[in-house]
Design an enzyme around this catalytic site. Sequence first.
Site, short mmCIF file in Angstrom:
data_model
loop_
_atom_site.label_atom_id
_atom_site.label_comp_id
_atom_site.label_asym_id
_atom_site.label_seq_id
_atom_site.Cartn_x
_atom_site.Cartn_y
_atom_site.Cartn_z
N GLU A 52 -41.54 5.28 -13.96
CA GLU A 52 -42.96 5.32 -14.35
C GLU A 52 -43.12 5.56 -15.86
O GLU A 52 -43.98 4.98 -16.52
CB GLU A 52 -43.71 6.44 -13.59
CG GLU A 52 -43.78 6.25 -12.08
CD GLU A 52 -42.60 6.89 -11.35
OE1 GLU A 52 -41.48 6.95 -11.95
OE2 GLU A 52 -42.76 7.29 -10.18
N CYS A 84 -43.94 12.64 -12.99
CA CYS A 84 -44.53 11.31 -13.20
C CYS A 84 -45.99 11.28 -12.80
O CYS A 84 -46.80 10.57 -13.40
CB CYS A 84 -43.77 10.26 -12.41
SG CYS A 84 -42.09 10.10 -13.00
N ASP A 200 0.24 -0.58 -1.13
CA ASP A 200 -0.31 -1.50 -2.14
C ASP A 200 -0.33 -0.93 -3.55
O ASP A 200 -0.67 -1.65 -4.49
CB ASP A 200 -1.78 -1.85 -1.79
CG ASP A 200 -1.91 -2.48 -0.43
OD1 ASP A 200 -0.90 -3.00 0.08
OD2 ASP A 200 -3.00 -2.44 0.14
N ARG A 207 -13.24 -3.95 -11.60
CA ARG A 207 -12.81 -4.90 -12.64
C ARG A 207 -13.70 -6.14 -12.52
O ARG A 207 -13.32 -7.14 -11.93
CB ARG A 207 -11.33 -5.22 -12.48
CG ARG A 207 -10.50 -3.93 -12.58
CD ARG A 207 -9.01 -4.17 -12.57
NE ARG A 207 -8.52 -4.83 -11.38
CZ ARG A 207 -8.26 -4.20 -10.23
NH1 ARG A 207 -8.52 -2.90 -10.11
NH2 ARG A 207 -7.77 -4.86 -9.21
N THR A 222 -2.48 13.84 4.16
CA THR A 222 -2.27 15.12 4.86
C THR A 222 -1.02 15.86 4.38
O THR A 222 -1.06 17.07 4.17
CB THR A 222 -2.15 14.85 6.38
OG1 THR A 222 -3.26 14.07 6.77
CG2 THR A 222 -2.11 16.16 7.16
N SER A 299 -10.44 6.37 12.04
CA SER A 299 -10.93 7.76 11.99
C SER A 299 -12.43 7.80 11.76
O SER A 299 -13.17 8.47 12.47
CB SER A 299 -10.25 8.54 10.86
OG SER A 299 -8.87 8.42 10.95
N1 LIG Z 1 -5.68 -7.68 0.90
C1 LIG Z 1 -7.00 -7.67 0.55
C2 LIG Z 1 -7.62 -6.46 0.17
N2 LIG Z 1 -6.87 -5.32 0.13
C3 LIG Z 1 -7.40 -4.15 -0.11
C4 LIG Z 1 -6.46 -2.99 -0.29
O1 LIG Z 1 -7.13 -1.75 -0.30
C5 LIG Z 1 -5.79 -3.14 -1.65
O2 LIG Z 1 -4.83 -2.17 -1.82
C6 LIG Z 1 -6.80 -2.87 -2.80
O3 LIG Z 1 -7.90 -3.68 -2.70
C7 LIG Z 1 -6.14 -3.14 -4.12
O4 LIG Z 1 -6.95 -2.50 -5.03
P1 LIG Z 1 -6.89 -2.89 -6.58
O5 LIG Z 1 -7.15 -4.35 -6.62
O6 LIG Z 1 -5.51 -2.50 -7.06
O7 LIG Z 1 -7.96 -2.07 -7.20
N3 LIG Z 1 -8.94 -6.44 -0.13
C8 LIG Z 1 -9.67 -7.62 -0.13
O8 LIG Z 1 -10.87 -7.60 -0.43
N4 LIG Z 1 -9.07 -8.81 0.24
C9 LIG Z 1 -7.77 -8.88 0.58
O9 LIG Z 1 -7.28 -9.96 0.87
#
Ligand SMILES: Nc1c(/N=C/[C@H](O)[C@H](O)[C@H](O)COP(=O)(O)O)[nH]c(=O)[nH]c1=O
Length: 362
Positions: A52, A84, A200, A207, A222, A299
């Site tokens: 506002e 406001c 991963d 990004r 955990t 979960s």
């Molecule tokens: N495997 C796939 C995904 N995989 C998601 C997993 O959480 C993967 O470790 C993270 O997305 C990686 O994070 P960052 O890029 O390093 O920030 N997510 C997607 O949207 N599509 C897919 O194919």
Amino acid sequence: MQEEEYMKLALSMAIAAKGQTSPNPLVGVVIVKDGFIVGTGAHFKAGTPHAEIHAIQAAGEQAFGADIFVTLEPCSHFGQTAPCADAIIQAGIKRVYIASLDPNPLVAGKGIKKLRKAGIEVETGLLEKEAVELNQPFFHFIKNKQPFVTIKAATSLDGKIAAATGDSKWITSPESRRDVHQLRHEHDAILVGIHTIIQDNPRLTTRLPQGGKNPIRIILDTHLRIPLEANVLTDQAVKTIIYTGKDADSDKMRKISNEFVEVVQLVSNVISIEDVLKDLGDRNIMTLLVEGGSEIHASFIEENAFQQLIFYMAPKIIGGKQAIPCVGGSGAQLVEQANELEFIDVNQVGSDIKIAARPRRK
Ligand SMILES: Nc1c(/N=C/[C@H](O)[C@H](O)[C@H](O)COP(=O)(O)O)[nH]c(=O)[nH]c1=O
């Protein structure tokens, strides 16, 4: 333009700031004088002027005798900025259209009362449904003091998030993955389990080509198995909070803790989602994106600890009895015990479909 069009414009400005205003709501404002738009505004960041105030400043003298369209009831209390409702009165606004009322019981209706007492005409309910939908996370947070949880998963058509070998790169398209980064920008925090970290080594940062905000990274671990060289511990891109159990190694806790990494030791050895959500609420985290993996999804779903679910589904079949399902855990023993949802939205993103759903409303 009719009243609805002006409120639609205000709503579109409110939503443009999605992810920026936490723990405040999204608010958009349009001021109209004799059929001309003379001021607009949105709330851009907690602690900065409300929508506002921006709109009234833009309107200047033209605010006198004008109509104002606000997506949320104007505040009437002294928060970090002056109320406001008082600014609207001082500006000489003639009529106020409000889409949704403030959910805070302490505040609800106070702004309207103040305006009416000052002789200003107030109409409520214009595009109320859209305005309430827009601030679902805020309303949920005010009511429960816990974050609004969105579970995100990227799966093949047959519901796998990784092949039996653990490989998952990439199931969904670049367009979907970019959409996920927009989701990350819009969330205060992102949560994964230790298995995803080990499997991963994700950065979990936002990004986008145009930039964006990195969500705080939340890791459920955990037994504090996190590798010391994990990206989320070493890249110092944004704060990482690790929730661990009571038996976690205290030396390792001390070793990894620093200004970017905080370890929260819970009193139980099984991490309770409820405890994590309460702690995140206490930290004023209003929105949480749960990015997996399969056991974490289980979960949150088993505990009904989510408000929305977004699945990106790729036109691929991974197959395999040992492949990783989107939702792990022991699952429903009977179909009738399945977690009942309702679809909110389905649309195409790149070669994938993006499905949004929420727990079925009673
Ligand atoms: N495997 C796939 C995904 N995989 C998601 C997993 O959480 C993967 O470790 C993270 O997305 C990686 O994070 P960052 O890029 O390093 O920030 N997510 C997607 O949207 N599509 C897919 O194919």
